[in-house]
Structures are given as C-alpha cells and as structure tokens.
Write an enzyme that holds these catalytic residues in place. Structure first.
Site, PDB file in Angstrom:
ATOM      1  N   HIS A 193      -3.696  -5.564   1.107  1.00 60.76           N
ATOM      2  CA  HIS A 193      -3.007  -5.817   2.374  1.00 60.76           C
ATOM      3  C   HIS A 193      -2.966  -7.293   2.744  1.00 60.76           C
ATOM      4  CE1 HIS A 193      -2.471  -1.673   3.839  1.00 60.76           C
ATOM      5  NE2 HIS A 193      -3.541  -1.406   3.128  1.00 60.76           N
ATOM      6  N   GLU A 208      -1.266  -8.685   5.052  1.00 57.03           N
ATOM      7  CA  GLU A 208      -1.184  -8.886   6.508  1.00 57.03           C
ATOM      8  C   GLU A 208      -2.572  -8.900   7.158  1.00 57.03           C
ATOM      9  OE1 GLU A 208      -0.693  -6.101   4.957  1.00 57.03           O
ATOM     10  OE2 GLU A 208      -1.271  -4.365   6.169  1.00 57.03           O
ATOM     11  N   CYS A 234       0.839  -1.202   0.000  1.00 60.55           N
ATOM     12  CA  CYS A 234       0.000   0.000   0.000  1.00 60.55           C
ATOM     13  C   CYS A 234       0.876   1.255   0.000  1.00 60.55           C
ATOM     14  CB  CYS A 234      -0.969  -0.045   1.178  1.00 60.55           C
ATOM     15  SG  CYS A 234      -2.338   1.097   1.014  1.00 60.55           S
TER      16      CYS A 234
END
Lengths: 934, 240
Positions: free
Chosen positions: B213, B215, B94
């Site tokens: 994302h 994660e 990002c």
C-alpha cells in the site's frame, strides 16, 4: 422451476490444507486428505455457461456440472444454509449475473462439499458438526434431496397470548425456564401484576421484550442493586472536564479533539457467545462495538479498534478443560480468525491485540473497543419528534441471536453449549461496511436526527430506547426477513447483525433513500414516532405489542443484594533470589516466554494495522517491527499533526490478591502508558469494562470497592471515565463445580496530543544514555507478578504506588520532562516488570542495556527487575540531562545505561552477574505464542 | 489540471486515504463510485488516470476482486478499451490489483481474458507486514527514477500470491530481505509469491498492479514516505 448447479474445485487449496492440519491437531490423525468442493445452486432459466467467469477463474479453479469428488475416496458431506436462511453471497451473485446479462437467474444458493478421506462417515459427521457448521443456521444436505425452489420458505408460528394469572411462584419459575426467559421470580411477578392491571393477557412478544429489556445485560440489574451504576458518571459530572462532550448517555463516550472534531471510545464485551461459539461470538463482538461508534451522536466513523481476550491457558490438556467448555486453544485460534474475518474487511486498524490467560476463564473474557471520529456539531443526538420515520438499514432480519441478551446475563453451564447455540449470531462485515460508508453522508446531509445500533434485544431494544421519550409504532410486516418463518416476537428480538435504526425527519426521507441506494445499503421504513409514550407493534393485522414505555424502562423490580467482606488467605510468595548466571538465565527466560509477556504478533500480524492511513504508532514497532509498543497513536485528521493516543490495561492476576487495588492499578497503568509517550493526563479520558462472577455477597463487596476506588481516583486525578460496560455473569458451572472468573477490569485510556512527531517510543536510542526508573519501586512486593506466576505462585503483597497525589506527582514530572525533551525513550512498567521493557527496547533498537546494582541498592535484585511497579516508568536520558536528576523531588533511580552491544547485562558492584545476547532471548520470547497457534 | 479517478464499490475501504495521497502528491483526485459508472452518470474518459484502491470489494464474495472485475468487464468493457487505447494510466492497489488481474487488464491489457491471478497466501492467512520492495529496471512511468531503489511500505492482504502461467508480464516490484535481495522467505515475502513478485506492469508500463500500500507510506507521520513517490510520478507524467 429449473435448478442448475456448478461444482468448482481449486487446483491448490491452502484452506483445505489448513483444515487438514487443524483436524490432525484435534486428534483426527486418520484423516489423510481433505478436499473442499464449492457448489453454486442456481434457480431460473439462466445460461450457466455465461455465468462461469463469475464462479471460476480457470487459472486456478475447475468447474463442472456435476461433483468432481469420487465417492470411493471417502465420505462426502455437503453443508449449506437451512432452507429458511439466505446466503450472504446471494445478492452479490444476482447483481453480477444481471451485469453479465443473465436476467433470468432468480435465486442462488451456495454449499460446500467436504470429502474426508480416511474417516468413517459417522466420524466425519461428528467432526463436521463440531467444527464446520453451526446447526442453528446450517445443515448437512443429504444426497438425493430434490428442491422445488431455492427461495427461503417456512411458516411462522402464530402469536401466543400467555396468561400468568393464578400461577404460583413455582409455576412462574418453571414457565420462565421452559421458555428460556431466564427472568428472576420478582420480574415474573411484576409481569403477572401488570397483566392483572391492564386487564388482558400479554402476547409472547411483550413478555419477550420485557424480560430481555430487564436482563442484567441491558438493565444492569446487579449494578443497580448495588448502587454502582451511576457512580462513575457522577464522578465524571463532578470533574466537569472541559473536553468531555458526551459521557455514559450515548452508545459511546466523546472527547473534544482539535479543529471542531470529537473522538469517541467504547468498549464492549461479548463473553458468553464467544465462549460457546468463538468464531461467531468474536466476529459479532467487533461488529457490535463498531456499531456503537456508528450509533454515537448522529453517526461517528470508526477509526480504530482493539481485541482483548482472556481465556484459560491454551496449552492445557483436554482433561483439564471443564466439562461443557470449549478448549481454550480453540477459543483462542477461532477468536483470532474471527477478528481477522471481521476487522480487515471493515477497514479499521487494529490498535491493541491483547491475549491473557487465567484458570478462571472457561467462560472467556472477550472485549473489543472502537474509536470513532465525528464533527463536534453532530456529537449529540436530537430528540425524535412525532411523525419522524424509523428507518431500519443494513442486513435482513433472521433467526440469529434469539435470546442473546437474557442468555448472556446468566452463568454458563455444561449444558449451555448444546442449549443456547441459538444465542450466537452470524456476522457479515460487507453489510456493515456498506452502511459505515453511507452513515457519515446521511449525517452530513441532515438526514439523521438520531441513530442507534441494533444489538442485544434487536429491534425492540433499539426502538424502545430511541423512542423512549415519544413513543413508537412499528409495522413488523415491513421488516425485510431473510427467514420467512420468523414470528412476531422473533422479528422483534432477533439480534441479526449489521442493522441500524435511524430517526429520519419525514421531509428528509427521500434524500436518505437516495443516499442509501447509492451505497447499495438495504433499507425499510418500519414505523414512525408517536407522542403516546408507548411501544407498539402490529404484525399480520394483529396488535402484537402495546406497552407503556414507563413500565418497560422503570417497571423492573431490583432484587436486593447483600454484601460481605470476603476472607482472603493467600500465602506470601516463597521464591529464592537467583544467585548465579544459570539461575538468572532461567528466571529471565521464564518471564520472557510467559504467555503474558511473549511475542503475540502471531495473532497481531493477521490484523490490518495501517488501513485508513492514520496510523502513526501501531501495535508493533522498532527496528525489526517486532517490538510491542503497548501504544496506539493515530493521526485522525489528514495532513494535520494532531494525535489520538490510546493505551490499555488488563491484568487477570492482581484481582485475586486485592480487587480494589486491581481497579486502581488498571487505571493508573493505562494512564501511565499514555503519559510516558508524551500525553498529558489532563487531556485524557477513560473507558472501563468490568467482568465479574455471578453476584454473591462476597463478590458484591469486592465489586463495590472496585467501582468506588476508580470513581474516587478519577475525581482525585481529574481524569474522567466517559463510557464503560459491566458484565456480572462470569461464572461457569460444570456439574456441581462453579468456576468464577477472576475479578476483571480492563481500562482503556484515550488522550490527545497536539503533535504526533513529539511522541516518545520505547526502543532505545543511543548507547551511553542513562536508564532511569521514575516513580516508586518496592522490590519486595512481587505478588501478582508474572515472575511469581512462573513459580506457580500468586503471593499476597501487591505493589501500591500510593494515593492520587503520589501518582500524579510522577505523571507531572514525566510531562515536564517530556516538554523539555529530557528523555528519548520511555515505557511504563507493567507485566514482566522493568526486565521486559529493557528486553523489548533492546530488541527494538539493536542496542543493549547494562543494569548496575551497588551496595546502596536496597532489596531483592529479582524484585527490581521483575517487580510490576505500576505507575512508574523507565526513561532513557542523555548523560548530561541525567546530572540534574538529583534535584528531583520525585522518587527515582539511575539503574544503568544503554550499551552499544546487543546484550542484556546485570552487574553488582561492578561485577557482572548475568549477561545474555538479546537475540537468544528474542528467539525464546518468540516461541511461546507461535507454539500455541500451531 | 488532469483529474485522477479513485474508484470504489461496496467493500472498498482504502479509497479515502488513496485520494488523500494523490492530493498530497499534487494531483487532483475524484472519488468515483462504481455505480456512477454503471449508471452512466460518470464516464471513465472523464478522468486522465484511474486508481482502483484496496479493500474487500463486494465482500470478496466468490473470489478476491471477482465481482468488481465482472462488473467492469461486463458493463464497462468499451470504456475500458477506450481508456487503455488512450494510454491513460491505471493503478490497482491490493484488492485493486486483484481486480485488474481478474478483469484481464493486467498483465495483457485484454479485458475479459484472464492471464494472471492473485491467490491465497501460502500461510492461508491475512498478513499485515511492513515490507521492502526492490524496484526493477523495467521501464514504467510509475517507477521512473526509482529503478534499483528499495521502497518501504505496509502490506496487508490474504490473497497475494501471483500465479502467472505464461511469460509476458513485467515484474516491477519484488519483496526483499533486509539486505535488499528478492526473497521467498516468510515473512519478508508475506504471501509466498513466486519470484517474490509484489507488483507487475503491462507492456506499456502504464498499468501497475501492486499488492502493498503506497498510500499508507505517504506522509511524515507514516513510518516511510516512499509510497508518495509513485503518486508523484503519476502527477508528473500527467503534467507532461
């Protein structure tokens, strides 16, 4: 000093396109092109060529040393901060320039040049002043202006010593109004008496501190006069809930979580600023309530947030907007933009974005919550000790928000828009983000004895609060200023955002400074704690404040408020029951496309819902991520199954019929939403936010009943309120007309669950499962419902689920069912009734539902579908488990079943009376809010 | 055990969950403040891989990722070159991807020479969406064994439209529709990124920039655990 400039243009500028279409919507059809040129003004002997990589990326931007706008194409207005104000980007630019080896860049400023092709200059100026800049801090830079320096400049006013001696009541009133103190005469007289007793004039700073500390916003004068302020905290003490760690005393409330952690909750309204300057008002609403989390105990970390807005209907015509109020569409769109602007950079997941409307909200309802996480050992503040350092951290102090506390405590008039723009603050999330990272580190290093945020009343309020028991001595010359022209009282009262006050033991100061430097957080030791119980401040060698804390905190006279029962003469609803496929279709479409029921993801999708990686259930879910969940589940401790469940109830309609019942319903609705997901109400706490009109005997009567009702229900159900806030200024005056907000109470519930994997969500799971309404239903009571509102009616009969025992009985049964794994999907009945839940569960699963009535089903069919039976829930139960339902001692009905086809079907005695494809309803449901935003 | 640096600066706000995802994949993470590198208290070569996580570094002042990238290029160019020469992997997520692009690390591994940019979404809005990503057949250690798969993970950004004037980059991830085909349709492609580009890699496949994302899709309570696979690939590669 050399001043150079860099002008940049973007090759493709979606922002300019967005503004162009925005202005077209706001009646500037002749504007045929809008170009935005950014200008960087640079002071010092820097080699600009070396700095260009900082200002332009040649892949999509072009730079020049002069403007690239051709003046023949239309008027150009250059908008910049006022000379006394610093740009938020300035420190970033200076830091990056140093990294590039340009140490001679001494200062930088930014401006934006807008070219309005197709408009006359006068028209362009009007448009710019309405939409593009805030004249309190910004201005139009006129062509040909020459600067000697870009640095903030200006001279402060001298300290004024004001005497009230010998002034009559009328003169005191005139003085209060002239100075924008908004203090009632009783307070002015108390200050007059204090002047006499102490034998010296007050300084302007002292009077400003007193009137703002005694404002309704800070002192809760209305609630105190009605004896309400401590009702909820007393109820909480009576409950003595073992999970309550901190209630009502601190900036937020805290509940014991798992593994030695505490979760916190706080809700704050920011109604007045949001009504007059929605972008700044909403941005700082979030900034403020997040700081309440950071200011809990020795500093909690924010892990979730909400935004809750009540406005007038954004679809009304311009002429229906009260004179002096902003159009609700502007309030709505600006509020959405501001929530994205603040919450996304803060990195805090949005849990509940909620938008409602009511004609009583020209002065809008603007609520935000913040949920926090903190180790239990840091959940309580230590008392400050004489010699402790008062460390101010975060942003510099400017002219923002002067008179915010006093202005927000008054009603709003048609002139307020013009007069009090100064009360609206500017928010810069990057500054808050910096100390949000640093505060937990300071805390864990033992550098924080106590911490509090700077909100209404600025330094004076924070210092008075945190030094209330010891005394504090401030040196205002040490406060870093972004505006050199601030005088002493302005420094004390400024509500510049993004500042916190930390009590640091002197031996820990050096370590604290090292940590703050590492996180690039500005800081200044602005004073120390004493033992004389006085609030004292010096500025430029003068003693500008010397007040005893007892007078500050206990000297405010409370004016008596009388109460009398209002007469309500609402007619019963007059709606005939649908009797054909067409009638049903129309009724259902109207409810699903109602503003309160429609898809609001056009707003919600602009907010980050998954940052921090803790999100288990966000605002939207189901098969296509469009289904509103009405639920938030976070797993705060990484790789642990423990969950924090939050829910929200806010309804602007019910209060018109019965404010006392509204209050109970909001509490029951919030709890039921969490219970049906699998949260035990015995592991739950609550947060209340009231918003009521300016006090009259009738309002006083209703407000008292509301607070008493939830205090009683809280005790009777054992669910404690642990934080809350009241605002008694929900009255808008347009000429002689007064518009009152509806009696408003939003309740947030926060519970904990041992395993997030056991959370039950709303979407249907399997065809053939039975649909059961658990809890009471009264189909004849449609008062206050969305359904009635689609007919322009409010009605008089509001559904009441019964006393605490009856409500608990339903919750207990649901908890028992959940523990046994008896239901596979569930949702609490609220706005839009059972129908909205069925529709959403259908959409979220790709399955359908068939509702079956028969001769034994009593009452109106539309009442079954649209009645808002708060406290009851819709459960999906496998057929084998449904067989045992008849043994239940709790009111329940099997109302139909899940079907494989994505249809919504109603049948009466086996005969289909309505059938519609869910996908067709979905497109209607998706339309309303999107149209409002475009 | 090789340690993976997770860099952060003022305004970075995804570093903790990114470090947690590294650990979950069996890696060892180290949170490294940019100031530590700038002050020489820490050196990039102390770490075997680097991740630049998401957020709004320096408030995204002057452009998303611009200032962080300026710092990297101006102050750490030597360390970066050394790191790249040593064939150590870098992941930008990002805002981290925006930083790698602004710094010229992606797509051409040339710090200081920008060859791609991530500009404002076509909608001119921040877009929070759950997206589906098609993993391309291009070779990269990040996606080894995942080629052709559809990965699900959250995406949340305001500037994700990839502007890549010249060819030479390698697209590793594309936004897809529900059928798994790369798409320009909003909101399946939330930014309107040309060619549905969501993530690119360099010629070596060691440097990855990804707008969504991973994660946030890395543990059982997340709606997907597809993101964890990228971190697992990193850890596996480092062990070799």
């Amino acid at each position: 000093m050399t001043i150079q400039a860099v002008y940049t243009l973007s090759k493709d500028d979606p922002e300019a396109r967005k503004w162009l279409s925005f202005f077209h919507r706001h009646g500037y059809a002749r504007l045929n092109q809008l170009i935005i040129e950014r200008v960087y003004w640079l002071e010092g002997e820097a080699e600009v060529g070396n700095l260009l990589p900082l200002f332009v990326n040649p892949l999509y931007q072009v730079a020049s040393d002069r403007s690239q706008l051709n003046p023949e194409n239309g008027p150009v207005l250059e908008i910049a901060y006022r000379p006394a104000v610093t740009d938020p980007e300035t420190p970033s630019i200076l830091e990056a320039a140093r990294a590039l080896g340009e140490n001679k860049l001494e200062f930088a400023r930014l401006s934006r040049r807008y070219q309005f092709s197709g408009l006359e200059e006068a028209e362009a100026r009007k448009l710019a002043s309405r939409f593009l800049y805030n004249k309190i801090v910004e201005r139009v830079r006129e062509a040909g202006e020459v600067f000697e320096t870009l640095r903030p400049s200006g001279e402060p006013d001298a300290v004024d010593r004001v005497s009230f001696e010998g002034l009559s009541d009328r003169q005191l009133e005139a003085l209060a109004s002239e100075r924008s103190w908004y203090a009632p005469i009783s307070q002015m007289k108390a200050i007059q008496a204090h002047e006499r007793a102490q034998g010296r004039r007050h300084t302007d700073a002292e009077i400003e501190i007193l009137v703002q500390s005694w404002s309704d916003h800070c002192y809760h004068t209305t609630w105190k006069s009605l004896g309400l302020l401590n009702l909820l905290s007393q109820a909480t003490r009576r409950i003595a809930h073992p999970l309550v760690v901190s209630s009502f005393k601190d900036n937020a409330g805290g509940m014991e979580f798992y593994d030695g952690w505490v979760v916190t909750i706080k809700g704050e309204t920011h109604n007045f600023p949001s009504a007059i300057a929605p972008f700044g008002g909403i941005a700082t609403k979030h900034g403020g309530v997040i700081r309440d989390t950071l200011g809990f105990g020795k500093g909690a970390y924010p892990i979730g947030g909400t935004t809750v807005m009540g406005t007038m209907d954004p679809r009304i015509a311009d002429e229906e907007v009260p004179v002096g109020a902003l159009h609700p569409q502007m309030i709505l769109t600006e509020s959405i933009r501001a929530t994205a602007y603040y919450m996304n950079p803060m990195g805090i997941p949005m849990m509940h974005p909620v938008y409602r409307c009511h004609p009583g909200y020209p002065k809008c309802f603007a609520l935000g919550h913040s949920i926090g996480l903190i180790p239990a050992k840091y959940a309580l503040k230590d008392s400050s000790e004489p010699g402790d350092i008062a460390l101010l951290v975060g942003g510099e102090t400017g002219r923002d928000g002067i008179h915010g506390a006093t202005a927000s405590s008054t009603g709003m008039t048609g002139r307020t828009l013009e007069k009090e723009f100064a009360a609206v603050q500017i928010g810069h999330p990057i500054t808050e983000r910096r100390f949000t990272s640093a505060i937990p580190v300071l805390r864990d290093s033992g550098c924080i004895r106590a911490v509090t945020d700077l909100g209404a009343g600025g330094i004076s309020s924070a210092a008075g609060e945190i030094g209330g028991e010891t005394g504090i001595e401030l040196d205002l010359d040490l406060v870093p200023l972004k505006d050199a022209s601030l005088t002493a009282w302005e420094i004390l009262l400024s509500e510049s955002q993004e500042r916190m006050l930390i009590v640091v033991p002197p031996e820990k100061l050096q370590q604290a400074v090292e940590i703050l430097d590492r996180y690039e957080v500005s800081h200044a030791s602005i004073g120390s704690f004493t033992s004389n119980q006085r609030l004292q401040a010096t500025w430029r060698g003068e003693q500008v404040v010397d007040l005893e804390m007892s007078f500050l905190w206990e000297g405010c006279p409370i004016d008596p408020v009388s109460a009398s029962e209002p007469r309500r003469t609402l007619p019963a609803i007059d709606i005939s029951e649908p009797c054909s496929q067409d009638h049903w279709e129309s009724a259902i479409e109207k409810v699903l496309s109602h503003y309160h029921c429609a898809d609001q993801s056009g707003a919600g999708a602009r907010f980050d819902t998954t940052v921090q990686g803790r999100t288990v259930v966000g605002p939207y879910g189901g098969r296509n991520d469009r289904m509103p969940t009405n639920l938030s589940v976070l797993a705060p401790l990484r790789d642990k199954p423990y969950g924090v469940v939050t829910t929200l109830a806010f309804n602007p309609f019910y209060g018109e019929i019965n404010p006392e019942l509204l209050a109970r319903l909001m509490m029951i609705e919030a709890v039921t939403k969490a219970v049906v997901a699998g949260t035990d109400y015995r592991n739950m706490v609550l947060c209340d936010n009231f918003y009521t009109p300016r006090i009259t005997p009738e309002i006083a009567w209703d407000l008292t009943r509301m607070v008493e009702a939830i205090a009683d229900l809280s005790v009777a159900t054992g669910i404690p309120f642990i934080s809350g806030k009241d605002s008694s200024s929900g009255t808008f005056e347009a000429g002689s007309e007064k518009i009152n907000v509806p009696m408003t109470l939003a309740v947030a519930a926060m519970g904990k669950v041992p395993d997030v994997a056991k959370i039950v969500t709303k979407e249907f799971k399997r065809a053939g499962n039975k649909l059961v309404l658990l809890g009471p239903a009264r189909p004849e009571l449609l008062g206050g419902s969305v359904y009635a509102d689609t007919f322009g009616q409010r009605g008089s009969g509001l559904f009441d689920p019964g006393d605490a025992a009856a409500v608990r009985c339903v919750w207990d049964k649901a908890i028992e069912f959940h523990a046994e794994g008896q239901y596979v999907s569930g949702s609490a009945i609220a706005e839009g009734g059972m129908l909205l839940r069925i529709f959403e569960a259908t959409m979220g699963s790709g399955l359908g539902a068939k509702i079956e009535f028969d001769a034994q089903t009593p009452g109106r069919r539309d009442g079954w579908l649209f009645g808002e039976f708060i406290g009851s829930m819709l459960l999906e139960i496998p057929p084998e488990a449904a067989q045992t339902l008849s043994r239940l001692k709790v009111s329940h009905q099997i109302i139909g079943q899940v079907i494989a086809e994505p249809l919504i079907v109603f049948a009466e005695g086996g005969k289909v009376i309505f059938q519609q494809a869910a996908s067709r309803l979905e497109s209607l449901w998706g339309q309303t809010f999107r149209e409002v935003l475009e | 055990m090789a340690s993976i640096a997770v860099l952060y600066a003022p305004g970075t706000n995804c570093h903790e969950e990114t470090a947690a995802a590294v650990e979950r994949a069996g890696g060892e993470s180290a949170l490294v403040h940019l100031q530590y590198l700038l002050q020489g208290r820490s050196h990039l070569m102390d770490y075997h891989a680097a991740i630049v996580p998401g957020g709004f570094s320096y408030g995204d002042h002057l452009g998303a990722g611009r200032i962080f990238a300026t710092m990297l290029v101006a102050k750490l160019r030597g360390q970066l070159a050394e790191f790249l020469d040593a064939k150590r992997p870098i992941l930008g997520i990002c805002n981290g991807f925006q930083i790698l692009a602004e710094a010229g690390i992606l797509p051409r591994r040339q710090p200081g020479t920008r060859a791609m940019a991530l500009v404002e979404n076509q909608s001119s809005r921040f877009e929070d969406r759950r997206v589906r990503l098609l993993v391309s057949q291009e070779k990269s250690m990040w996606t080894e064994g995942l080629e052709g798969m559809i990965l699900r993970m959250p995406s949340a950004h305001g500037e994700g439209r990839a502007v890549i004037p010249e060819s030479g980059h390698r697209t590793l991830f594309q936004f897809t529709d529900a059928q798994g085909n790369p798409t320009m349709e909003y909101p399946d492609n939330p930014s309107g990124s040309p060619d549905a580009v969501a993530g690119v890699t360099d010629e070596t496949g060691l440097v990855l920039g990804l707008m969504p994302h991973p994660e946030r899709a890395s543990m059982p309570s997340h709606y997907s655990q597809d993101g964890l696979k990228l971190f697992q690939n990193l850890v596996r590669w480092l062990k070799r």
